[in-house]
Design a protein around this motif. Structure first.
Motif, PDB file in Angstrom:
ATOM      1  N   THR A 386       1.850   1.307  -0.934  1.00 47.30           N
ATOM      2  CA  THR A 386       1.130   2.449  -0.167  1.00 47.30           C
ATOM      3  C   THR A 386       1.863   3.448   0.627  1.00 47.30           C
ATOM      4  O   THR A 386       1.549   4.334   1.392  1.00 47.30           O
ATOM      5  CB  THR A 386       0.211   1.619   0.562  1.00 47.30           C
ATOM      6  OG1 THR A 386       0.781   1.058   1.683  1.00 47.30           O
ATOM      7  CG2 THR A 386      -0.773   0.804   0.100  1.00 47.30           C
ATOM      8  N   GLU A 421      -6.700   0.143  -6.383  1.00 46.24           N
ATOM      9  CA  GLU A 421      -6.230   0.759  -5.421  1.00 46.24           C
ATOM     10  C   GLU A 421      -6.868   1.170  -4.124  1.00 46.24           C
ATOM     11  O   GLU A 421      -8.099   1.633  -4.554  1.00 46.24           O
ATOM     12  CB  GLU A 421      -5.383   2.105  -6.216  1.00 46.24           C
ATOM     13  CG  GLU A 421      -6.168   3.095  -6.765  1.00 46.24           C
ATOM     14  CD  GLU A 421      -6.543   4.300  -6.284  1.00 46.24           C
ATOM     15  OE1 GLU A 421      -6.287   4.432  -5.059  1.00 46.24           O
ATOM     16  OE2 GLU A 421      -7.175   5.263  -6.781  1.00 46.24           O
ATOM     17  N   TYR A 424      -2.973   5.465   0.045  1.00 44.21           N
ATOM     18  CA  TYR A 424      -1.739   5.341   0.572  1.00 44.21           C
ATOM     19  C   TYR A 424      -1.814   5.152   2.115  1.00 44.21           C
ATOM     20  O   TYR A 424      -3.110   5.322   2.857  1.00 44.21           O
ATOM     21  CB  TYR A 424      -1.016   6.640   0.490  1.00 44.21           C
ATOM     22  CG  TYR A 424      -0.519   6.859  -0.737  1.00 44.21           C
ATOM     23  CD1 TYR A 424      -1.169   7.896  -1.638  1.00 44.21           C
ATOM     24  CD2 TYR A 424       0.672   6.392  -1.627  1.00 44.21           C
ATOM     25  CE1 TYR A 424      -0.683   8.019  -3.104  1.00 44.21           C
ATOM     26  CE2 TYR A 424       1.109   6.546  -2.787  1.00 44.21           C
ATOM     27  CZ  TYR A 424       0.282   7.625  -3.538  1.00 44.21           C
ATOM     28  OH  TYR A 424       0.754   7.487  -4.839  1.00 44.21           O
ATOM     29  N   LYS A 426      -2.255   2.356   3.721  1.00 46.39           N
ATOM     30  CA  LYS A 426      -3.029   1.178   3.853  1.00 46.39           C
ATOM     31  C   LYS A 426      -2.208  -0.055   4.304  1.00 46.39           C
ATOM     32  O   LYS A 426      -1.118  -0.113   3.859  1.00 46.39           O
ATOM     33  CB  LYS A 426      -4.014   0.946   3.171  1.00 46.39           C
ATOM     34  CG  LYS A 426      -4.954   2.307   2.766  1.00 46.39           C
ATOM     35  CD  LYS A 426      -5.796   2.655   3.996  1.00 46.39           C
ATOM     36  CE  LYS A 426      -6.591   3.911   3.794  1.00 46.39           C
ATOM     37  NZ  LYS A 426      -7.326   3.831   2.782  1.00 46.39           N
TER      38      LYS A 426
END
Length: 568
Positions: A386, A421, A424, A426
């Motif tokens: 991420t 997914e 980003y 995380k």
């Protein structure tokens, strides 16, 4: 010296021109009447005229008065600026930049002319002024043309800029020209293939070899013919020596043989030193090369040799056996067997990939996914990188291409590979946990967890990796390392294992279980990184990446690696 002094006289050229014209005008009639004989017999009194011209040229230039300068033309009113008028003047200055230049040049031209009017007017002065005027006119015309072209170019793109809003996407030859495919602004739904449209591409580029057997993991290949030829060359030099020197040749041959004698450290030291340098040249870490040679020396010390065996061949054979033993650790990782075992327990088999930046974790994860799909297992890819920009999009592209190569129609309507997914920024450990529970609910066979690349010295990132592994307890932790490294391989693996051990909450910490060796096709016979990595961890090399297509995945062949390592 004289030439350097003349350089300071800026009026020399003008003086020579004036003298030439004055002399020609004064004595023109005599030249025409008397001819060439008159030139030889005649006398020319030109000294006074020359001195007069010299004084005239040497006269200092007159400085401009204040009234002749540009500053005198400005009024006090134009120098006063108010806050409200400031931006308007700036806009005018930008628009009339060219006109200002023309105006200043037009003002300077009459200024020069006025100075010239005050000086005494001779034929030479008139000519100089006319030259300046011509140059000035040429300059003005050039600037006018330049400013007109600039105005045209500045005016033309304005309407186009208003019409075309936004940036045009670049279309690559092998890519997809559809802009909707490249738009990742909408959030993708996990586990659904609708968010990942099928991409059109050439399967030959992605697969490489079409004649391979599907699902089979081939061994590394290495031709050892060169080694056999070298051994023949080493053994043959003893034959010509017997022909040349009789008894001397025989003694020379027997001198290199040990012959029923026990080996000592002094006999082996020169050979071991050469072997150590050879291993270091093949990319084996220096510390490990020393330890290998020491272990071979301890093993051979005191051993009784055969009659026709050299020290070099004995040491070389012992080193080869030691290298093969290193590359074949006690625990062998059989991924397919472990996946089937997990299937019987109705749970997904979880593999976590870790390593430093840029070694090829995501690329080789896609290769392993392709291999698992060809063996009939469904795969869920967890995008736990991420941090790196484009990491999720890279995995999404691989998912689209793998689905195109193995469509659901070929597997009874079942989607063989999906991407889980959450974007980003995380928590990677949380995403991995959610992906594993999602795979358990949806009946996936394998979960491949992709993590962010991190340097072994970065303590916060290493702590996060240890947390991910400790919380999710994967079945297999694979360290991805490139075959190009030398001594760095030791440092990476030692510190990765140390970080996993230090930050683990369990009594028996979870360490690296296996190695994926990438970029093996770029190193020729410098295969020392394989030795360094397995020697440090005592873990096997599970996969070897040998190219850029999905089929470029191999299993390690220890004998092939040792043959390449021992090649001179």
């Amino acid at each position: 010296v004289g030439f350097q002094k003349i350089l300071t006289l800026t009026y020399v050229d003008k003086l020579i021109d004036d003298v030439h014209k004055e002399f020609r005008d004064k004595y023109r009639n005599e030249f025409q009447q008397k001819g060439t004989l008159g030139l030889l017999n005649g006398t020319f009194d030109f000294k006074d005229d020359f001195m007069r011209l010299l004084r005239k040229v040497r006269a200092p230039t007159v400085m401009k008065t204040f009234e002749q300068s540009l500053k005198s033309q400005k009024t006090v009113k134009c120098m006063i600026e108010t806050r409200g008028e400031k931006p308007k003047e700036k806009v005018k200055n930008k628009k009339n930049k060219g006109s200002k230049k023309e105006g200043t040049e037009a003002v300077t031209a009459p200024g020069k002319a006025s100075v010239g009017d005050k000086q005494p007017s001779t034929a030479g002065d008139r000519e100089e002024l006319t030259k300046d005027e011509i140059l000035q006119k040429n300059r003005e015309e050039f600037f006018k043309r330049h400013m007109k072209a600039g105005e045209k170019s500045s005016k033309s793109p304005k309407p186009e800029a208003q019409k075309e809003k936004g940036k045009k996407p670049r279309v690559w030859d092998l890519g997809n020209s559809n802009a909707k495919v490249l738009d990742y602004s909408n959030s993708a739904t996990n586990g659904s293939t609708e968010a990942c449209p099928v991409e059109e591409f050439d399967p030959d580029i992605a697969l490489g070899d079409r004649n391979r057997e599907p699902g089979r993991l081939y061994d590394l290949e290495y031709e050892s013919d060169d080694e056999a030829e070298e051994e023949k060359v080493i053994q043959n030099p003893s034959k010509p020596s017997t022909k040349k020197g009789g008894l001397g040749g025989m003694f020379g041959m027997l001198k290199g043989l040990v012959g029923s004698k026990s080996l000592t450290r002094e006999d082996m030291d020169p050979v071991l030193e050469k072997m150590k340098d050879h291993l270091i040249a093949k990319n084996v870490a220096a510390e490990i090369a020393v330890q290998l040679c020491e272990s071979v020396a301890k093993k051979l010390e005191g051993k009784v040799m055969g009659t026709f065996t050299t020290v070099t061949s004995t040491v070389k054979q012992a080193l080869q056996e030691a290298l093969v033993q290193i590359l074949q650790p006690q625990r062998r990782v059989d991924v397919l067997r472990d996946v089937m075992d997990a299937q019987r327990h109705r749970r997904p088999y979880v593999v976590t990939f870790c390593g430093v930046n840029g070694v090829g974790k995501s690329t080789n994860l896609a290769k392993i996914s392709f291999w698992l799909i060809e063996n009939g297992f469904s795969v869920l890819i967890a995008a736990c990188d991420t941090f790196r920009a484009g990491a999720v999009e890279q995995l999404r592209t691989h998912t689209r291409r793998l689905n195109a190569l193995h469509p659901p129609e070929s597997h009874g309507g079942r989607t063989m590979v999906q991407l889980y997914e959450k974007g980003y920024g995380k928590d990677a450990a949380g995403i991995a946990m959610e992906a594993i529970s999602y795979a358990r609910n949806q009946g996936f066979d394998v979960v491949l967890v992709d993590t962010a690349g991190r340097m072994q010295d970065n303590a916060p990132l290493m702590t996060a990796l240890a947390k991910l592994i400790a919380v999710n307890a994967p079945d297999l932790v694979l360290f991805v390392g490139e075959a190009l490294v030398g001594n760095e391989a030791v440092d990476q693996l030692v510190k990765f294992n140390k970080a996993l051990a230090d930050h683990s909450m369990a009594q028996t910490p979870r360490l690296i279980d296996g190695i994926v060796l990438t970029k093996f096709d770029t190193i020729d016979d410098k295969v020392g990184a394989a030795i360094s990595m397995t020697y440090i961890t005592s873990k096997p090399i599970v996969f070897v990446g040998t190219g850029q297509t999905y089929c470029d995945l191999r299993s390690l062949n220890a004998k092939a690696v040792v043959a390449a390592l021992m090649k001179a």
